[in-house]
Write an enzyme that holds these catalytic residues in place. Structure first.
Site, PDB file in Angstrom:
ATOM      1  N   CYS A 127       0.816  -1.211   0.000  1.00 59.28           N
ATOM      2  CA  CYS A 127       0.000   0.000   0.000  1.00 59.28           C
ATOM      3  C   CYS A 127       0.857   1.271   0.000  1.00 59.28           C
ATOM      4  O   CYS A 127       1.660   1.479   0.915  1.00 59.28           O
ATOM      5  CB  CYS A 127      -0.911  -0.003   1.229  1.00 59.28           C
ATOM      6  SG  CYS A 127      -1.873   1.508   1.431  1.00 59.28           S
TER       7      CYS A 127
ATOM      8  N   ARG B  11     -14.581  -0.552   5.995  1.00 56.81           N
ATOM      9  CA  ARG B  11     -13.331  -1.077   5.471  1.00 56.81           C
ATOM     10  C   ARG B  11     -12.226  -0.921   6.501  1.00 56.81           C
ATOM     11  O   ARG B  11     -11.998   0.175   7.005  1.00 56.81           O
ATOM     12  CB  ARG B  11     -12.940  -0.340   4.191  1.00 56.81           C
ATOM     13  CG  ARG B  11     -13.919  -0.551   3.049  1.00 56.81           C
ATOM     14  CD  ARG B  11     -13.370  -0.002   1.765  1.00 56.81           C
ATOM     15  NE  ARG B  11     -14.287  -0.213   0.647  1.00 56.81           N
ATOM     16  CZ  ARG B  11     -13.950  -0.119  -0.621  1.00 56.81           C
ATOM     17  NH1 ARG B  11     -12.711   0.207  -0.948  1.00 56.81           N
ATOM     18  NH2 ARG B  11     -14.836  -0.327  -1.572  1.00 56.81           N
TER      19      ARG B  11
ATOM     20  N   VAL C  74      -5.337   0.314   5.805  1.00 59.91           N
ATOM     21  CA  VAL C  74      -4.022   0.708   6.307  1.00 59.91           C
ATOM     22  C   VAL C  74      -3.618   1.992   5.585  1.00 59.91           C
ATOM     23  O   VAL C  74      -4.059   2.240   4.456  1.00 59.91           O
ATOM     24  CB  VAL C  74      -2.968  -0.398   6.077  1.00 59.91           C
ATOM     25  CG1 VAL C  74      -3.248  -1.608   6.923  1.00 59.91           C
ATOM     26  CG2 VAL C  74      -2.856  -0.780   4.601  1.00 59.91           C
TER      27      VAL C  74
ATOM     28  N   GLU D 233      -5.886   8.033   8.314  1.00 59.03           N
ATOM     29  CA  GLU D 233      -5.611   8.870   7.145  1.00 59.03           C
ATOM     30  C   GLU D 233      -4.111   9.094   7.073  1.00 59.03           C
ATOM     31  O   GLU D 233      -3.507   9.676   7.972  1.00 59.03           O
ATOM     32  CB  GLU D 233      -6.348  10.202   7.256  1.00 59.03           C
ATOM     33  CG  GLU D 233      -6.030  11.194   6.151  1.00 59.03           C
ATOM     34  CD  GLU D 233      -6.320  10.645   4.767  1.00 59.03           C
ATOM     35  OE1 GLU D 233      -5.378  10.626   3.941  1.00 59.03           O
ATOM     36  OE2 GLU D 233      -7.469  10.209   4.518  1.00 59.03           O
ATOM     37  N   SER D 234      -3.472   8.655   5.977  1.00 59.88           N
ATOM     38  CA  SER D 234      -2.009   8.579   5.921  1.00 59.88           C
ATOM     39  C   SER D 234      -1.319   9.920   6.113  1.00 59.88           C
ATOM     40  O   SER D 234      -0.331  10.016   6.852  1.00 59.88           O
ATOM     41  CB  SER D 234      -1.567   7.955   4.597  1.00 59.88           C
ATOM     42  OG  SER D 234      -1.994   8.746   3.496  1.00 59.88           O
TER      43      SER D 234
ATOM     44  N   TYR E 158      -4.851   5.580  -9.389  1.00 62.10           N
ATOM     45  CA  TYR E 158      -6.029   4.765  -9.071  1.00 62.10           C
ATOM     46  C   TYR E 158      -7.222   5.177  -9.919  1.00 62.10           C
ATOM     47  O   TYR E 158      -8.048   4.334 -10.301  1.00 62.10           O
ATOM     48  CB  TYR E 158      -6.361   4.888  -7.578  1.00 62.10           C
ATOM     49  CG  TYR E 158      -5.439   4.072  -6.715  1.00 62.10           C
ATOM     50  CD1 TYR E 158      -5.762   2.764  -6.362  1.00 62.10           C
ATOM     51  CD2 TYR E 158      -4.225   4.590  -6.265  1.00 62.10           C
ATOM     52  CE1 TYR E 158      -4.915   1.998  -5.581  1.00 62.10           C
ATOM     53  CE2 TYR E 158      -3.365   3.833  -5.493  1.00 62.10           C
ATOM     54  CZ  TYR E 158      -3.713   2.538  -5.147  1.00 62.10           C
ATOM     55  OH  TYR E 158      -2.859   1.778  -4.394  1.00 62.10           O
TER      56      TYR E 158
END
Length: 387
Positions: free
Chosen positions: A112, A174, A177, A192-193, A238
């Site tokens: 990811c 969901r 990661v 949230e990255s 994406y």
């Protein structure tokens, strides 16, 4: 008296039995087909020999597969019904609220790119001891799972969703990661990255001389570049791969390569996005670029140009890859397997292609020559004490 008319017997035509040697030959042929082919292939050979399947069957399978593909894609990658454009589901825990405890645990997955951001920040800031990590892997059903080789280091769970569900309010949705977990309060801190990355920069503030990836004086520039990188590149790949209409794909691909052209021109004269200093903007761009030729170019149809065809962008990627500890966060085998083996609707055969030569470790360790663009960046890394 008239003589009675004899009753007529209907004429019956019977196919003569084939000669014994022909019957034996036919049985032998069928046996060879059955023995040398899998059942489906053997059946198709019996039905229509070596010719193509009949047109009605081809059309029926095509329409059935398209319907099944659209159904799976609606769950995997929700889209705008009107345009077919991919729409990313918002994070359930988008921001760090309050002050978490000191007992934090980071959950990631190596394929990811969003989780990879947090691993790179953790490595560059030297937070390995303060922030333990558990690495989930894609399961057969696509859900993030744990295995004996890659266990949940905190609770020993088998699925990441079980960790999410351990919070006091439970969890539905969901299990994504990265996820930052408060072990003392048994609560999700954030998933949230970019917000996790910013939070980690705050943890490093306590360490004298720590590398500052989120400096106050550059935050406006970082946010400006992130406004380009996130929609057009990070999420742009994406939007190409998960597009459900030709128009949606064309728009996403045009925007993606327009942004890459802009970044290439900028980085031809600047070592990093915000000048001489490595920042969060660079980390966020790097985790997409490192996957570009291996995954996004072939699987997501980001095919106009490869990263290796952008001299400045490719050298920039090698520059960051060669920083202390960064290469250790880049598992190319896990990345390729995680995409090609897991994203069934995009690669139903599960065949994983060869890794491009430009993505081999030897290629990524080639001299990048970007030191000439900056004299301060090298000093910054050395002063951080990261080795």
């Amino acid at each position: 008296m008239w003589a009675s008319t004899p009753q007529q017997v209907p004429l019956q035509l019977r196919r003569p039995s084939p000669p014994p040697f022909l019957a034996r030959r036919r049985r032998s042929r069928l046996s060879r087909i059955a023995a040398s082919q899998d059942p489906l292939t053997a059946l198709s050979r019996l039905l229509w020999g070596r010719a193509l399947p009949p047109a009605p069957l081809v059309l029926a399978v095509r329409h059935s597969w398209t319907a099944a593909w659209r159904l799976l894609m609606r769950q995997l990658a929700p889209s705008d019904p009107a345009t077919g454009a991919f729409t990313r589901t918002p994070s359930r825990f988008p921001a760090v609220v309050g002050t978490p405890s000191a007992r934090l645990h980071l959950y990631v997955g190596l394929p990811c790119p969003w989780a990879h951001r947090t691993l790179v920040v953790r490595a560059l800031l030297g937070l390995e001891r303060r922030l333990p990590v558990s690495v989930a892997v894609p399961g057969d059903d696509g859900a993030w799972s744990f295995t004996p080789e890659s266990p949940d280091m905190l609770y020993g769970k088998s699925k990441l969703r079980e960790v999410y569900a351990a919070r006091s309010g439970g969890f539905e949705g969901r299990a994504s990661v990265p996820m930052l977990w408060d072990a003392e309060r048994r609560e999700v801190v954030c998933n949230e990255s970019i917000e996790i990355a910013k939070f980690l920069c705050g943890l490093a503030d306590d360490d004298a001389g720590a590398l500052d990836l989120w400096p106050p004086e550059l935050r406006e520039d970082i946010d400006r570049w992130y406004g380009v990188i996130y929609p057009s590149v990070n999420n742009g790949v994406y939007r190409c791969g998960f597009a459900q209409s030709q128009e949606a794909y064309d728009a996403a691909a045009s925007e993606l390569f327009g942004a890459l052209d802009r970044l290439e021109a900028h980085l031809a004269g600047s070592r990093y996005l915000c000048g001489d200093r490595l920042t969060l903007a660079d980390v966020c761009l790097f985790t997409t670029l490192i996957r570009f030729d291996a995954v996004y170019n072939p699987l997501f149809r980001c095919s106009r140009r490869k990263l290796a065809e952008y001299p400045s962008l490719h050298a920039y990627t090698r520059d960051i890859y060669q920083m202390p500890k960064v290469a250790e966060t880049c598992d190319m085998e896990a990345i390729m397997e995680g995409y090609f083996k897991t994203l069934f609707p995009l690669n139903p055969g599960g065949i994983q292609p060869l890794r491009p030569a430009s993505c081999d470790r030897e290629a990524l360790l080639r001299p990048h020559g970007r030191e000439a663009l900056s004299s301060a960046a090298g000093t910054q890394i050395e002063a951080a004490g990261v080795s």
